[in-house]
Write a protein that holds these residues in place. Structure first.
Motif, short mmCIF file in Angstrom:
data_model
loop_
_atom_site.label_atom_id
_atom_site.label_comp_id
_atom_site.label_asym_id
_atom_site.label_seq_id
_atom_site.Cartn_x
_atom_site.Cartn_y
_atom_site.Cartn_z
N PHE A 479 -34.28 17.89 54.38
CA PHE A 479 -35.06 18.47 53.27
C PHE A 479 -34.20 19.45 52.47
N GLN A 482 -32.15 17.82 50.10
CA GLN A 482 -32.89 17.41 48.91
C GLN A 482 -33.14 18.59 47.97
N LEU A 517 -40.74 15.00 48.03
CA LEU A 517 -39.68 14.80 49.02
C LEU A 517 -39.77 13.39 49.61
#
Ligand code: ADP
Ligand code: ZN
Length: 622
Positions: A479, A482, A517
């Protein structure tokens, strides 16, 4: 030599854009400024320092060449690329502008002549290599001349955080010390925020203004393909661009030679280019490519610097480059004419290992760390499930974050979920730590792990400590990557790799922006499945224009051969394309073609007008 408003003091330019435009028109034949050019030029003409970040092909040179014409004295351009100096100087001379270069390639007599011209105040621009600049006595000589401006090209070379650090560049701070009142303009195509700060600091610039042009190149499609069956994919790529120009970058000389041979064997007009070729052969291959006599070039990164070819329809990376900066610069050579062009990166883990191997051998530990961190970003780009353009633009700290629609991820999007709350947890931990956490420590904080670093710094007292313990450490890493790719966070390379929140990140923290996401499971599944790419259709110039364009190019070839100069000195591809589309019928219309100034109009106008008239005549008959 014609002289232009040289004697007027620069202050008179305060509000006189029309005269700058006139200067641009008269000397370069351009009808308007590109984005940022005018702002930069006016700033410099006020005697102030500037850092200019513009993508390759954005038009950096005009930012100091035009002030050079407007200032009364000499503009000194420091450039590390000896091979490019000659081209630049020839281009200027081709436009009737007195310019010269000094580097190790000159004969004694040539050099003496240049010094004489300098003493007589006959030159407007002087290009020098940094080695030459610091040669004994050279700076003293400069102080005796009337220097109006210093331009530092490829300024990222000054930063050890950049991807091509040059130790000689570090001494350039001397310029501001010896010439405190002369403005300095630093230019680069590749600098993230850390490098930009380093440039201004290392040059000792005074309250410099930073100008950043958009790096977005929406006409370039972006795609990453797995490295397994590269040859089959390449056959398809060259097939759909048959007869058009393309570059395939390889990481080794042997690789480029082998690939060129394979392409020749299937009838593709291909050749190779690398640093081990002798200079003559290199310029032959390069000229053939520029003139369209050679379609596909298989090259190492030695190829492409300073090549001004507008109609490159594809750039393929046979191997993954080591940095996002390098990669973006290389794909930037496609589609300069603004028409659709395709870029493809082959990604294999073996390439990552090759880069790692080189990195491991670097002696300086600080530099090694930077190289590895930059390699990580490149690898993450290749593996990403986020719009690839968003990643590239956020890398250069732009804030456009809408998915682009012209990359492989956008064309075949993964399943997203709403990750706003997850992002807020991470961003809040970053802020509460006063932006002191590198990625691994952020994961500790989110997971509530009392690691030694956490305890030493008292991070367990942060309010969000442990707020993300329902998510695995592995997932957090996916994550956070990202968040970096989406431009919500950035890495401060010069400050212990701490994560910093960006303005886009603050908007998320304030609940003004949602975050989408992709789950680790989806990422894994998509990375493993074989990719099926839909072919991209590529448009070219209209058929009629193409036909005329070929004739104009042939004429350019003849003229260049007569003058014993490279073809682009006559006219660039973009200028010929504009000419083929406008089809001027007289010298006044000819002057309206982009890239035609007074000097070239009088030199080449008649020949090109004649060719266009002849072409018209033939079309009327048919
Ligand atoms: P960079 O150094 O940023 O890569 P250059 O200065 O070499 O870019 O410029 C790239 C191309 O754009 C060159 O062919 C140049 O002649 C052209 N160019 C620059 N400014 C303009 C302008 N205002 N109008 C039209 N063409 C321009
Ligand atoms: Zn996209």
């Amino acid at each position: 030599m014609e002289s232009v408003i040289l004697s007027e003091p620069p202050a008179s330019y305060g509000n006189s854009d029309p005269s700058l435009l006139e200067l641009l028109e008269r000397h370069f034949g351009y009808k308007s400024f590109r984005p940022q050019q005018l702002e930069v030029i006016e700033h410099v003409l006020h005697g102030r320092d500037a850092v200019v970040l513009m993508p390759t092909g954005g038009g950096k040179s005009i930012c100091y060449q035009l002030p050079a014409l407007a200032f009364p004295g000499l503009t000194v351009v420091i450039s590390p690329l000896i091979a490019l100096m000659k081209d630049q100087v020839q281009s200027l001379q081709g436009n009737g502008i007195p310019a010269a270069f000094l580097n190790s390639t000159l004969e004694f007599n040539e050099e003496r002549l240049i010094h004489q011209q300098l003493r007589n105040g006959e030159l407007k621009l002087l290009y020098v290599s940094p080695e030459r600049l610091f040669q004994l006595g050279f700076l003293d000589r400069l102080t005796e001349l009337n220097v109006s401006l210093f331009a530092v090209d490829e300024a990222h070379c000054i930063s050890s955080w950049g991807h091509s650090f040059r130790p000689e560049y570090k001494q350039l701070h001397v310029l501001k010390q010896r010439f405190p009142t002369v403005p300095v303009i630093a230019l680069t195509a590749t600098a993230d925020r850390t490098v930009r700060g380093d440039i201004a600091h290392s040059l000792g610039l005074r309250e410099p203004q930073v100008f950043i042009s958009s790096f977005d190149r929406p006409n370039l499609s972006l795609a990453v393909l797995p490295g397994q069956d590269r040859w089959r994919a390449i056959e398809r790529i060259v097939g759909r661009h048959a007869g058009r120009s393309g570059i395939i970058y390889c990481n080794s000389r042997a690789g480029s030679e082998k690939l060129a041979a394979k392409l020749q064997a299937i009838g593709v007009n291909a050749d190779f280019y690398h640093a081990k070729l002798d200079a003559l052969e290199r310029s032959r291959v390069q000229d053939d490519f520029i003139q369209g006599k050679l379609h596909v070039i298989c090259a190492t990164i030695a190829f492409g610097m300073g090549i001004d070819k507008a109609d490159v329809r594809f750039v393929v990376h046979y191997n993954m480059p080591g940095t996002v900066e390098g990669y973006y610069q290389e794909i930037g050579r496609a589609g300069r004419d603004g028409k659709p062009a395709e870029t493809i990166l082959f990604y294999s883990y073996a390439d990552v290992q090759t880069h790692m191997h080189f990195a491991e051998e670097i002696q300086d530990p600080r530099y090694k760390e930077v190289v590895i961190a930059k390699l990580d970003r490149m690898k993450e780009y290749a593996e990403a499930q986020v719009c690839r353009r968003t990643i590239l633009l956020s890398y250069f700290s732009e804030e456009t974050v809408e998915p682009c629609g012209n990359c492989d991820v956008c064309k075949d999007p993964p399943k997203y979920f709403d990750g706003t709350v997850l992002a807020q947890k991470a961003l809040s931990a970053v802020v509460r730590s006063r932006q002191q956490l590198p990625m691994s420590v952020l994961v500790d904080v989110l997971k509530g792990t009392r690691s030694p670093v956490v305890q030493e710094n008292g991070w367990e007292r942060i309010k969000t400590f442990g707020a993300g313990n329902d998510v695995s450490a592995f997932a957090w890493i996916m994550f956070i990557q990202q968040f970096l790719q989406l431009g919500l966070l950035e890495i401060a390379y010069a400050d212990h790799y701490h994560l910093r929140i960006t303005r886009a990140g603050e908007a998320v923290l304030q609940g003004e922006r949602p975050v989408r996401l992709v789950s680790p499971a989806t990422i894994k599944e998509r990375q493993e499945r074989p990719k099926q790419r839909k072919d991209v259709l590529v448009a070219g110039p209209s058929a009629a224009a193409e036909d005329l364009l070929a004739e104009l190019k042939a004429l350019r070839r003849t003229i260049a051969a007569d003058l014993k100069k490279p073809a682009y000195i006559v006219f660039s591809d973009a200028t010929l394309l504009d000419m083929a589309e406008k089809r001027p019928g007289n010298i006044y219309e000819f002057r309206l073609v982009n890239g035609v100034g007074d000097h070239k109009a009088s030199q080449f106008g008649a020949a090109f007008l004649e060719a266009i008239a002849a072409w018209r005549g033939r079309r009327a008959v048919n």
